[in-house]
Design an enzyme around this catalytic site. Structure first.
Site, mmCIF file in Angstrom:
data_model
loop_
_atom_site.group_PDB
_atom_site.id
_atom_site.type_symbol
_atom_site.label_atom_id
_atom_site.label_comp_id
_atom_site.label_asym_id
_atom_site.label_seq_id
_atom_site.Cartn_x
_atom_site.Cartn_y
_atom_site.Cartn_z
ATOM 1 N N HIS A 183 0.816 -1.206 0.000
ATOM 2 C CA HIS A 183 0.000 0.000 0.000
ATOM 3 C C HIS A 183 0.850 1.258 0.000
ATOM 4 O O HIS A 183 0.497 2.255 -0.627
ATOM 5 C CB HIS A 183 -0.923 -0.020 1.223
ATOM 6 C CG HIS A 183 -2.072 0.931 1.123
ATOM 7 N ND1 HIS A 183 -3.103 0.757 0.224
ATOM 8 C CD2 HIS A 183 -2.361 2.066 1.803
ATOM 9 C CE1 HIS A 183 -3.978 1.738 0.363
ATOM 10 N NE2 HIS A 183 -3.552 2.545 1.308
ATOM 11 N N HIS A 226 -10.168 2.474 -1.528
ATOM 12 C CA HIS A 226 -10.392 2.143 -0.124
ATOM 13 C C HIS A 226 -11.179 0.840 -0.089
ATOM 14 O O HIS A 226 -12.236 0.734 0.541
ATOM 15 C CB HIS A 226 -11.121 3.275 0.602
ATOM 16 C CG HIS A 226 -10.487 3.614 1.915
ATOM 17 N ND1 HIS A 226 -11.192 3.846 3.065
ATOM 18 C CD2 HIS A 226 -9.185 3.755 2.268
ATOM 19 C CE1 HIS A 226 -10.374 4.121 4.057
ATOM 20 N NE2 HIS A 226 -9.141 4.071 3.597
ATOM 21 N N GLY A 282 -2.124 8.538 -9.171
ATOM 22 C CA GLY A 282 -2.767 7.234 -9.184
ATOM 23 C C GLY A 282 -2.540 6.445 -7.921
ATOM 24 O O GLY A 282 -2.001 6.946 -6.926
#
Length: 719
Positions: free
Chosen positions: A47, A93, A525
């Site tokens: 992440h 998310h 992005g």
């Protein structure tokens, strides 16, 4: 409080491979303590580090004369003239929204808004791209309600118009929904703020809401597959407060105007850890933090918890020390916390002190720019060329099936829960193609869209990647906007599987080719990997968000079809039915190759639309459902019937690319025919506007009946 002893189970829970943990020990010359291991885990997960994707992301086109700031900052920045710029980004998310739909979606909106106003821009528009499992799945209804309410609840309270997006359903998302949030804002080109720290001994300041235990470990959770322990991950989901975010926006913009800010970064994934490390790394500096000064809302928080909390509505800033009192007064006025929690240092160190003890002392650059990077094994996807014959269908019956499908019916039930008129500058609302927002106080406007067809990407990642960009390009063009730039949100399964990594590599290749050919560089992005549950992955979903400029409101194509208008089809029709909506919804099939994208034709046909906009009454691009669905959408928007001259299934429902459907007067149609001949653009008359029915060949139905099906299908399923 004594920190836990490091065990194999703790190492595994933090997502380290054996090699990665060995590398941490090598870097430190010792074993890390618990807080240090948490920091390394947060910064080295997918992440935050993009360790599986960086190699391929570097191949994307990111530059152009309009680009002020490309990937690497909180958001991308593109010049729109007159000393103004648009700041935008899309981010996922996904994992939090599946675990806790309302808060997961709400904080996704909050996070992307902070990315925008951290750069000095006031948010002016939001969108979302949502992917859910099949309608019959027992969790889908709960997810749809929770996510839609979360998106609306946060955006509406914050005060930003939600002007567009996508909603799709497919069994591949049964175990992992996708929530991709987009936001855009306006800033002056000479008042942009960046995150790189500068100056030694400068105060590092904590701004916004207090820190709690919500979201601890959220970034690590978002970098792993789901399994039967999913409910145990609920505490890793953040909790949002949109009213606090609104105050944070106003305080931050006021602070920026005061001249007190050297650099600023929002606290998102990995919270205080990631924001501090990124600021220091980009500025070539170290950071020392004193956690005793961090505002907290829960008792007895440990250094580990404070460093990894993902509590929302927080920022980190490097401040001009002589303006500390000015800055503090601004945040106190807005009833927000302001605390000097550290300083910049010349050494390449990240030092954490709590209760007078050094809890972490790490080489800062090893956490960020020199974190591990992988060249994962990958195999190219074999395009699915084989396809059984497609029987001829009654076109009205097939169209009715599409209109009743949750994938192609009206999304009115969704977007009616979003405020799309707040701020008073919305020109085109959701449901009308690209959303359009006026640049306040000017005659200019910005158009926004998000697009991807995951079936195409699975069948042929390269062509599917191209098509996502091309459809975004067409959506902007259809409202008269000149496409400027794009943001990508790459949602894929487990990159450790060569076939999944092959999908990613192929999609990147296609996206890059299309962005280069269509002059729409990628300026920001996000990558979301490990979207799998019990080993079953999602459809590859590289969502493309795109922004276009209308230099004048006179450039806007916003008309509707009228009685007596002629229907013109721009582009070549070859009747491509592979991976089409018709196959999926009518025949329950997903076979054949994805439609191939002729990027030269996309550019020519798009230029033709913009160059001849004065002759165009109404315009829509053709995508899912082909000519038949596009014709219905034109008729529905106008409340006027349509007759199509063509009747064979492939021509009506084929999904060939680079096509637009135009409605215009007879005289304008003649002028367009001449212009198309000169431009080398295929243009054909395919029907006319008039009456109260939709007629396709010998098949016919009252438009009112079809419109009722289209309008009510979603609410009948989910209301």
């Amino acid at each position: 409080m004594t920190e836990p002893t490091i065990t194999d189970d703790i190492i595994k829970a933090h997502g380290f491979t054996d090699d990665e943990y060995a590398e941490v020990n090598k870097i430190l010359g010792r074993a890390p303590n618990y807080t240090e291991m948490g920091i390394f885990s947060a910064m080295w997960n997918e992440h935050c580090s993009y360790k599986s994707s960086k190699k391929w992301l570097r191949t994307l086109p990111t530059e152009g004369p309009q680009v002020i700031c490309g990937p690497g900052e909180n958001a991308g920045i593109v010049d729109i003239g007159d000393g103004q710029c648009v700041v935008f980004k899309m981010e996922s998310h996904n994992h939090p929204s599946y675990i806790e739909p309302y808060q997961g979606a709400a904080t996704g909106v909050g996070g992307i808004l902070r990315d925008v106003f951290t750069m000095g821009a006031r948010p002016i528009a939001a969108m979302n791209s949502l992917s859910f499992g099949e309608v019959a799945h027992p969790k889908t209804r709960q997810l749809v309600h929770g996510v839609v309410e979360g998106v609306g609840g946060y955006g509406n309270c914050f005060g930003v118009p939600t002007i567009g997006g996508e909603v799709r359903f497919h069994p591949a998302y049964n175990g992992n929904c996708l929530v991709n949030a987009f936001a855009a804002g306006l800033a002056d080109t000479d008042k942009i703020f960046y995150s790189a720290a500068s100056g030694v001994g400068m105060p590092v300041v904590y701004l916004g809401a207090k820190t709690g235990r919500d979201g601890v470990g959220g970034a690590t959770m978002a970098s792993a597959e789901f399994d039967d322990t999913i409910e145990e991950k609920r505490p890793t989901v953040q909790v949002g407060d949109p009213f606090t975010e609104k105050r944070l926006l106003e305080a931050t913009l006021e602070l920026m105007a005061s001249g007190a800010v050297i650099s600023i970064q929002d606290m998102g994934a990995a919270g205080l850890t990631c924001s501090a490390v990124e600021m220091g790394d980009k500025g070539g500096l170290g950071i020392r933090l004193n956690l005793d000064a961090v505002p907290i809302r829960e008792d007895a928080m440990t250094a580990y918890e404070m460093m990894l909390s993902e509590s929302q509505e927080r920022m980190l800033m490097v401040l001009k020390p002589e303006l500390e009192d000015t800055a503090r007064a601004i945040f106190e006025k807005w009833d927000l916390d302001f605390a000097v929690v550290g300083e910049t240092i010349p050494e390449d160190r990240f030092v954490i002190v709590h209760n007078g003890e050094t809890k972490a002392d790490l080489p800062l650059s090893k956490l960020a720019s020199t974190a591990p990077e992988y060249d994962r094994p990958w195999v190219p996807t074999d395009p699915a060329h084989d396809m059984d014959a497609v029987p001829e269908v009654d076109p009205i019956d097939a169209l009715r099936a599409l209109l009743f499908s949750p994938n192609y019916c009206s999304r009115q039930w969704v977007y009616q829960q979003y405020d799309h008129q707040v701020m008073g500058d919305t020109v085109m609302s959701p449901g009308l193609g690209a959303g359009v927002v006026r640049v306040h106080g000017t005659d200019k406007a910005l158009a926004f869209t998000s697009d991807v067809t995951p079936r195409y990407v699975k069948a042929n990642p390269v062509e599917g990647g191209k098509q996502a960009v091309a459809e975004a390009y067409r959506n902007l063009t259809a409202v008269g906007a000149k496409p400027l730039a794009t943001t990508d949100n790459m949602n894929f399964g487990n990159p450790e599987k060569p076939e999944i990594m092959g999908q990613f590599v192929g999609a990147i290749k296609g996206i890059g080719e299309a962005c280069l050919a269509l002059d729409t560089p990628i300026v920001s992005g996000n990558v979301s990997l490990y979207n799998e549950t019990d080993g079953t992955g999602i459809l590859p979903t590289p969502t493309i968000g795109a922004v276009g400029l209308l230099s004048s409101m006179d450039d806007l194509i916003a008309g509707t079809a009228r009685d007596g208008h002629v229907l013109l089809l721009v582009g070549d029709t070859n009747g491509h039915l592979g991976q089409s909506a018709l196959l999926a919804e009518v025949f329950n099939r997903e076979d054949g190759d994805a439609p191939h994208v002729d990027l030269g034709a996309e550019k020519r046909n798009g230029d033709f639309i913009r160059d001849n906009r004065d002759w165009i009454g109404a315009c829509t691009d053709l995508s899912d459902g082909g000519l038949a669905l596009a014709a219905f959408e034109v008729a529905h928007a106008a409340g006027c019937g349509i007759t199509l001259d063509v009747g064979d299934t492939a021509t009506l429902f084929g999904e060939d690319q680079a096509r637009y459907l135009i409605s215009t007067s007879f005289d304008a149609a003649e002028a367009l025919m001449v212009a198309a001949g000169r431009a080398g653009v295929p243009l054909a008359t395919v029907g006319k506007v008039g009456g109260a029915s939709l007629r396709i060949g010998t098949s016919e139905a009252p438009l009112a009946d079809l419109s009722a099906t289209y309008t009510n299908a979603f609410s009948q399923t989910f209301a």
